[in-house]
Design an enzyme around this catalytic site. Structure first.
Site, PDB file in Angstrom:
ATOM      1  N   CYS A 126       0.853  -1.172   0.000  1.00  0.00           N
ATOM      2  CA  CYS A 126       0.000   0.000   0.000  1.00  0.00           C
ATOM      3  C   CYS A 126       0.896   1.232   0.000  1.00  0.00           C
ATOM      4  O   CYS A 126       1.832   1.307   0.773  1.00  0.00           O
ATOM      5  CB  CYS A 126      -0.841   0.056   1.265  1.00  0.00           C
ATOM      6  SG  CYS A 126      -2.399  -0.783   1.084  1.00  0.00           S
ATOM      7  N   VAL A 127       0.619   2.176  -0.844  1.00  0.00           N
ATOM      8  CA  VAL A 127       1.354   3.425  -0.767  1.00  0.00           C
ATOM      9  C   VAL A 127       0.914   4.160   0.487  1.00  0.00           C
ATOM     10  O   VAL A 127       1.700   4.790   1.178  1.00  0.00           O
ATOM     11  CB  VAL A 127       1.111   4.300  -2.008  1.00  0.00           C
ATOM     12  CG1 VAL A 127       1.743   5.646  -1.816  1.00  0.00           C
ATOM     13  CG2 VAL A 127       1.670   3.620  -3.226  1.00  0.00           C
TER      14      VAL A 127
END
Lengths: 349, 464
Positions: A126-127
């Site tokens: 996940c960014v």
């Protein structure tokens, strides 16, 4: 047609099916009327929908595969709260309103104490940063807490937390990501590392399983009428995330090494079992700290045992496990780290 | 009238001379507004009294831009990640496969001779595009990343010794950091990083001071894909050469947008990717000075790059073949050549001029949105920004922003670290959003973006 975000950067992607395309256009008129009612403010929308008893929203027929030919997991297999959430989202047709609903969930999510924002609790891929924490309550149901710095991801996390918290492990493990499609949040379901939502669910399931495994090994810490808690010098260092394969049923046949043979011998000699299975699953735990540091690092550290014996007759689960541990004391003190035990009498099989 | 990839009539026999194939198609081409500048100016004359901008004219050549996503018109603002391709480039690729696909350099027969000619012609076009003196200084690679790896493994491993220094900046793309890390581990060379000054540009003075006798290589970007700043490559090359160091220029964000003249820059190595300059993916190139390439050992081994092969040893070909092992991406190279033609027809100075204006407009309108923080230098008399803005909105995660923009408004921007994690760490953020333009974007695109952004911000703010 919507281009997917390139995989060069991982993203927790969130898509909504535009109203026209949704396969829930077959939803009964009563729900439609609900949507068309003018809604003055965002909050009002949310409150309105929360008041709707599930009766008005037409439940989907079991295993409905609308436009796609894909067979989705039937909604009835989901934990009850998750079913409710799915139905709620289905009743909200307009994409923007779905977002609002999602954000509302996220806003009401109990904040996660920063000391739980550890690497073990972080969702991969996940960014945005997402953390999930899991622990047992008194009834051995899994309780989740989560947080994220992205509000949409937090909303998704809140969905999962609300839907899965307080449920037993088996129920949680049964959930497939299919329900995301039912939500109408067109989450990409390809199991790539870019999929934040999928990875969140996977991590939550992994944590639930590891709680179960830990509890099996260390016997219950809960106060039962078994006053004596088995003192087993197992988890001297708490294991990090259990590296369980996606399909837990995969059993790679590993030839037993010397320890495995010793375990087998001992149990055979002392318990005279009708059935005995000794499975070396050390490879599944090869990552975590306790294994690396274990003395007698012959790599044989984790085993699954299945013992069917008359010797267990009349004994509680705790007592049965204790019997097995007592027999294997030597191994436990020389590098055997954990056991997962199934102990039955012949009649119970 | 949009320039669309037209289905070409099937020719049963190919004419004997190579040129005639091209001329058969030229008639069709002039109808698509793509290629000839004459047709472009014809369009302007017949248009309304208001001059049509380059963006509006160019858009016609890009069919992909004329679609709806999620119920809204697509506004594509992610060209720094990859550019869109005009019909002419797609045609070139199609034509190759339909009419003269054949392996290059090996065959005797007609098709393979034609394919080889076109492939080498593409090499010449690329050389001309960057004003390399000899097309043999162009090595085709898979992309810029592979080109940098080529230099790292081939030049780096044989030239770097323990204690040698390689100078980079904290703003480099991962492709210009990681290969040097790998190679420095193997050779004992040391990496040094130039940080940013208060204008959020790499500190040139610091760079100058860092260069010493120990420096063997300076590897820097020309234009930053996050900060939109440019580095004075000509000066950097002068300083580097004074101490005998080489310079590698990562020109991925400059070659597509402005005139890049390798002879003027006097860079030793320069890399770029086709897919950022209207060409297809799967091809890029390394420019290297002849004498450097001649002295470099091979990178990948195999066919094409050899001269004679025995069981126990082989001799290698001259550059550029020495660095092009195996069957190349022939069609892609030819299409890249077509992209060079397309861009040259418009004229790189014109493209650059248009983008400078658009860049200013983007920056100014974006900066006027409250709570927006744009990274990189402020545009001024002396500072020209590239046509991109990486930014963050106070209290709003870039992923949320990008998701909402896409879902509710059809605006495509990028969110993440843009393959520049060290830079983001330096700036103290996890991620940023980035809107990047190319010559096919218009002022209206920027306006749509700003409106959508304002709507997004207010939506999320209402939840605070």
């Amino acid at each position: 047609m919507a281009a997917s975000i390139s995989s060069s950067c991982c993203v927790s992607s969130l898509r909504l099916i535009p109203f026209k395309r949704t396969f829930f256009s077959s939803v009964n008129p009563p729900s439609k009327n609900l949507i068309l009612r003018p809604i003055p403010s965002f909050l009002r929308t949310i409150v309105t929908f929360q008041k709707i008893p599930t009766g008005i929203v037409s439940p989907l027929p079991a295993s409905s595969s609308p436009s796609s030919s894909v067979d989705l997991q039937p909604i009835e297999e989901l934990p009850p709260k998750l079913q409710e959430i799915v139905k709620l989202f289905q009743s909200v047709q307009e994409p923007k309103a779905k977002y609002e609903q999602l954000l509302f969930y996220g806003k009401n999510l109990k904040p996660l104490d920063s000391r739980f924002k550890t690497r073990e609790n972080k969702v991969e891929g996940c960014v945005s940063q997402v953390w999930v924490r899991a622990f047992f309550d008194e009834e051995r149901n899994v309780v989740y807490e989560a947080d994220s710095d992205s509000v949409l991801t937090k909303g998704l996390a809140a969905l999962l937390v609300n839907g899965l918290s307080g449920r037993p492990v088996t129920e949680i493990l049964r959930v497939t990501p299919d329900f995301a499609v039912l939500l109408g949040l067109q989450q990409s379901l390809t199991p790539s590392r870019n999929n934040g939502f999928l990875n969140m669910l996977k991590l939550m399931q992994k944590k639930a399983l590891s709680l179960e495994v830990k509890a099996e090994e260390g016997t219950s810490e809960s106060t039962t009428d078994e006053a004596s808690v088995v003192e087993v010098d197992l988890e001297s260092k708490p294991p990090s995330v259990v590296e369980v394969e996606e399909s837990e049923s995969v059993s790679n046949v590993v030839a037993l090494g010397s320890r495995g043979m010793r375990i087998r011998e001992k149990l055979e000699k002392e318990l005279n079992p009708v059935e005995l299975e000794v499975e070396d699953v050390s490879y599944q735990h090869a990552g975590h700290a306790a294994v690396r540091g274990s003395a007698g690092a012959d790599g044989e550290t984790h085993f699954n045992l299945r013992v069917v014996s008359d010797a267990f007759q009349g004994k509680s689960l705790v007592k049965r496990h204790r019997m097995v541990y007592d027999l294997l004391q030597e191994e436990l003190q020389s590098g055997l780290h954990a056991l997962s035990i199934v102990a039955k009498t012949p009649a119970e099989v | 009238m949009e320039g669309v990839a037209m289905k070409l009539p099937s020719f049963k026999t190919l004419s004997p001379t190579p040129i005639s194939v091209a001329s058969t198609f030229s008639i069709r081409r002039s109808f698509s507004f793509a290629r000839r500048s004459s047709s472009l100016s014809a369009a302007t004359i017949t248009a309304d009294s208001e001059p049509v901008s380059l963006g509006h004219r160019a858009r016609k050549d890009f069919r992909i831009l004329h679609q709806e996503v999620n119920g809204s018109k697509l506004v594509y603002l992610d060209s720094a990640a990859t550019s869109q391709k005009p019909a002419a480039v797609l045609e070139a690729l199609q034509t190759y496969y339909e009419f003269y696909n054949s392996n290059v350099h090996r065959g005797i027969h007609y098709l393979s001779a034609k394919a080889t000619d076109e492939f080498e012609l593409a090499r010449k076009k690329v050389a001309r595009f960057i004003n390399a003196s000899d097309s043999r200084e162009i090595v085709f690679t898979r992309n810029a990343t592979e080109a940098i790896n080529l230099v790292a493994y081939s030049w780096g491993l044989s030239n770097l010794k323990p204690g040698d220094e390689v100078i980079l900046t904290v703003a480099e793309h991962h492709s210009c950091i990681v290969p040097w890390q790998i190679v420095s581990q193997k050779t004992g060379a040391v990496l040094k990083f130039v940080t940013l000054n208060e204008d959020e540009t790499p500190d040139i003075d610091m760079l100058r001071e860092m260069i010493s006798e120990k420096t063997k290589l300076v590897a820097v970007h020309h234009v930053s894909n996050v900060l939109a700043s440019s580095l004075p490559i000509e000066e950097i090359v002068v300083w580097a050469h004074e101490v005998g160091a080489k310079v590698l220029v990562d020109a991925c964000q400059s070659v597509p947008h402005m005139v890049v003249d390798v002879q003027k820059l006097n860079a030793d190595f320069l890399v770029a990717s086709s897919h950022k300059m209207c060409g297809p993916t799967g091809i890029g190139f390394l420019y290297g000075k002849s004498d450097l390439l001649l002295a470099m050992p091979p990178f990948l081994g195999g066919g094409e790059m050899i001269s004679d092969v025995f069981l126990d040893h082989s001799t290698y070909a001259e550059p550029p073949s020495r660095f092009e092992a195996g069957t190349p991406a022939i069609g892609e190279a030819i299409a890249l050549g077509a992209a060079c033609d397309y861009l040259s027809d418009i004229g790189m100075p014109k493209i650059h001029e248009y983008e400078v204006e658009l860049a200013k407009y983007l920056y100014e309108t974006l900066a006027s949105v409250p709570d927006v923080r744009i990274y990189g230098p402020r545009p001024s008399e002396s500072v020209q920004r590239a046509a991109l803005c990486s930014f963050n909105v106070e209290g709003l995660h870039p992923t949320d922003l990008a998701t909402f923009l896409d879902q509710q408004h059809g605006v495509a921007i990028r969110s993440g670290h843009h393959c520049a994690q060290p830079l983001h760490r330096y700036l103290g953020v996890n991620a940023s959003a980035r809107a990047s333009l190319y010559f096919y974007n218009t002022k209206e695109d920027v306006d749509s973006f700003i409106v959508a952004l304002a709507d997004t911000v207010s939506f999320f703010n209402s939840f605070k």
